[in-house]
Design a protein around this motif. Structure first.
Motif, PDB file in Angstrom:
ATOM      1  N   LEU A 109       0.809  -1.218   0.000  1.00  0.00           N
ATOM      2  CA  LEU A 109       0.000   0.000   0.000  1.00  0.00           C
ATOM      3  C   LEU A 109       0.841   1.267   0.000  1.00  0.00           C
ATOM      4  CD1 LEU A 109      -2.784   1.332   0.152  1.00  0.00           C
ATOM      5  CD2 LEU A 109      -2.672   1.116   2.645  1.00  0.00           C
ATOM      6  N   GLY A 110       1.758   1.393   0.936  1.00  0.00           N
ATOM      7  CA  GLY A 110       2.542   2.620   1.050  1.00  0.00           C
ATOM      8  C   GLY A 110       3.396   2.884  -0.172  1.00  0.00           C
ATOM      9  N   ASP A 111       4.134   1.857  -0.634  1.00  0.00           N
ATOM     10  CA  ASP A 111       5.016   2.032  -1.791  1.00  0.00           C
ATOM     11  C   ASP A 111       4.230   2.366  -3.046  1.00  0.00           C
ATOM     12  OD1 ASP A 111       7.194   1.490  -0.206  1.00  0.00           O
ATOM     13  OD2 ASP A 111       7.295  -0.632  -0.744  1.00  0.00           O
ATOM     14  N   VAL A 112       3.087   1.719  -3.219  1.00  0.00           N
ATOM     15  CA  VAL A 112       2.280   1.961  -4.417  1.00  0.00           C
ATOM     16  C   VAL A 112       1.727   3.381  -4.428  1.00  0.00           C
ATOM     17  CG1 VAL A 112       0.134   1.327  -5.588  1.00  0.00           C
ATOM     18  CG2 VAL A 112       1.694  -0.454  -4.801  1.00  0.00           C
ATOM     19  N   LEU A 113       1.220   3.832  -3.289  1.00  0.00           N
ATOM     20  CA  LEU A 113       0.648   5.181  -3.252  1.00  0.00           C
ATOM     21  C   LEU A 113       1.690   6.258  -3.518  1.00  0.00           C
ATOM     22  CD1 LEU A 113      -1.890   4.990  -0.277  1.00  0.00           C
ATOM     23  CD2 LEU A 113      -2.375   5.058  -2.737  1.00  0.00           C
ATOM     24  N   TRP A 114       2.933   6.037  -3.113  1.00  0.00           N
ATOM     25  CA  TRP A 114       3.982   7.015  -3.342  1.00  0.00           C
ATOM     26  C   TRP A 114       4.232   7.260  -4.830  1.00  0.00           C
ATOM     27  CZ3 TRP A 114       5.827  10.725  -0.576  1.00  0.00           C
ATOM     28  CH2 TRP A 114       5.887  10.619   0.827  1.00  0.00           C
ATOM     29  N   VAL A 115       3.974   6.261  -5.661  1.00  0.00           N
ATOM     30  CA  VAL A 115       4.154   6.450  -7.105  1.00  0.00           C
ATOM     31  C   VAL A 115       2.816   6.640  -7.824  1.00  0.00           C
ATOM     32  CG1 VAL A 115       6.330   5.199  -7.187  1.00  0.00           C
ATOM     33  CG2 VAL A 115       4.204   3.938  -7.494  1.00  0.00           C
ATOM     34  N   TRP A 116       1.745   6.072  -7.286  1.00  0.00           N
ATOM     35  CA  TRP A 116       0.444   6.133  -7.942  1.00  0.00           C
ATOM     36  C   TRP A 116      -0.176   7.517  -7.845  1.00  0.00           C
ATOM     37  CZ3 TRP A 116      -1.915   3.872 -11.602  1.00  0.00           C
ATOM     38  CH2 TRP A 116      -3.311   3.830 -11.706  1.00  0.00           C
ATOM     39  N   VAL A 117      -0.071   8.167  -6.697  1.00  0.00           N
ATOM     40  CA  VAL A 117      -0.664   9.493  -6.519  1.00  0.00           C
ATOM     41  C   VAL A 117      -0.003  10.525  -7.437  1.00  0.00           C
ATOM     42  CG1 VAL A 117      -1.025  11.380  -4.879  1.00  0.00           C
ATOM     43  CG2 VAL A 117      -1.469   9.025  -4.180  1.00  0.00           C
ATOM     44  N   PRO A 118       1.337  10.625  -7.501  1.00  0.00           N
ATOM     45  CA  PRO A 118       1.934  11.580  -8.451  1.00  0.00           C
ATOM     46  C   PRO A 118       1.587  11.270  -9.902  1.00  0.00           C
ATOM     47  CG  PRO A 118       3.555  10.877  -6.830  1.00  0.00           C
ATOM     48  CD  PRO A 118       2.370   9.990  -6.646  1.00  0.00           C
ATOM     49  N   ALA A 119       1.511   9.974 -10.244  1.00  0.00           N
ATOM     50  CA  ALA A 119       1.162   9.619 -11.624  1.00  0.00           C
ATOM     51  C   ALA A 119      -0.242  10.101 -11.966  1.00  0.00           C
ATOM     52  CB  ALA A 119       1.267   8.105 -11.816  1.00  0.00           C
ATOM     53  N   LEU A 120      -1.190   9.929 -11.054  1.00  0.00           N
ATOM     54  CA  LEU A 120      -2.555  10.403 -11.291  1.00  0.00           C
ATOM     55  C   LEU A 120      -2.607  11.923 -11.377  1.00  0.00           C
ATOM     56  CD1 LEU A 120      -4.737   8.095  -8.999  1.00  0.00           C
ATOM     57  CD2 LEU A 120      -4.547   8.047 -11.493  1.00  0.00           C
ATOM     58  N   ALA A 121      -1.829  12.600 -10.520  1.00  0.00           N
ATOM     59  CA  ALA A 121      -1.828  14.070 -10.545  1.00  0.00           C
ATOM     60  C   ALA A 121      -1.292  14.594 -11.875  1.00  0.00           C
ATOM     61  CB  ALA A 121      -0.990  14.598  -9.381  1.00  0.00           C
TER      62      ALA A 121
END
Length: 242
Positions: A109-121
């Motif tokens: 969860l933590g590692d994925v969100l660190w890259v997923w949130v900037p990609a979505l932004a």
């Protein structure tokens, strides 16, 4: 008294030694595969349910791009857990799929969100530029550049999700490795592009729910496609415990 070692003595036969293991049969293997796919799909839908609920309420309009990005937020960790779980299917001795998925979800969860949130932004900004560039008077060159960057971001996010699903690296290391492997493993990048195009086609010509109900198939393909990249990361960037 008869000699116990004589040839006429009856030997006790172990029934379990002569009976075949039902788990080696084709029917067992087929039903196990189906079981894995069904349970992982159910877990994915449950983990991504908040996002799907929001998408269901939104109209397909370019003005809703930021809201779509917000709804896609739960899908990254859910897809990562599905990839990790399906990748473990070939080596798992017991089909304990449900707890395996949720352990992978919590771990990634933590590692994925660190890259997923900037990609979505970034994708939100680029997508808005493409959708409203002409109305806002943006030059055609910049709109084309935004489309190219949007494709690159999608491919980078795909690689980053795979790396975050299988390794425990720092976010900036995951980001750099994902960017590096865009060129270092062109066949993996081409495979990622193929299933992203297919997913887009499913949504465009079908429905969002059709894509959601086939997410486990995409997760299995994504994990198989990423194997050369995962093997190279393992060899070059992880310590040998032996």
């Amino acid at each position: 008294m008869a000699d116990p070692t004589s040839p006429g003595r009856m030997e006790r036969v172990n029934p379990s030694a002569s009976s075949p293991d039902p788990r080696q049969g084709a029917f067992w293997r087929a039903t196990t595969v189906v079981y894995w796919y069904v349970v992982v799909e159910g877990c994915f839908l449950l983990a991504a349910a908040p996002g799907f609920a929001g998408i269901l309420l939104l109209e397909r309009d370019a003005s809703n791009i930021p809201l779509y990005a917000l709804c896609l937020l739960p899908l990254g960790p859910a897809f990562s857990a599905a990839v990790s779980t399906m990748a473990a299917r070939m080596t798992a001795e017991e089909p304990n799929v449900w707890p395996r998925f949720w352990r992978a979800y919590a771990r990634n969860l933590g590692d994925v969100l660190w890259v997923w949130v900037p990609a979505l932004a970034i994708a939100t900004v680029l997508g808005t530029t493409v959708a409203f560039g002409a109305a806002a008077g943006v030059d055609l060159f910049f709109t084309g550049a935004a489309i190219v960057l949007l494709v690159v971001v999608a491919l980078w996010a795909s690689h980053a999700l795979m790396i975050a699903s299988f390794f425990r690296f720092r976010a900036r290391d995951i980001a750099r490795l994902a960017l590096y492997y865009l060129a270092a493993k062109p066949l993996v990048t081409l495979g990622s592009a193929s299933y992203l195009v297919l997913a887009t086609a499913v949504v465009a010509f079908g429905s969002d729910w059709m894509l959601a109900l086939t997410a486990v198939v995409f997760a299995a393909f994504a994990g198989a496609n990423a194997r050369p990249m995962v093997a190279d990361v393992t060899q070059r960037f992880t310590a040998d415990d032996g």
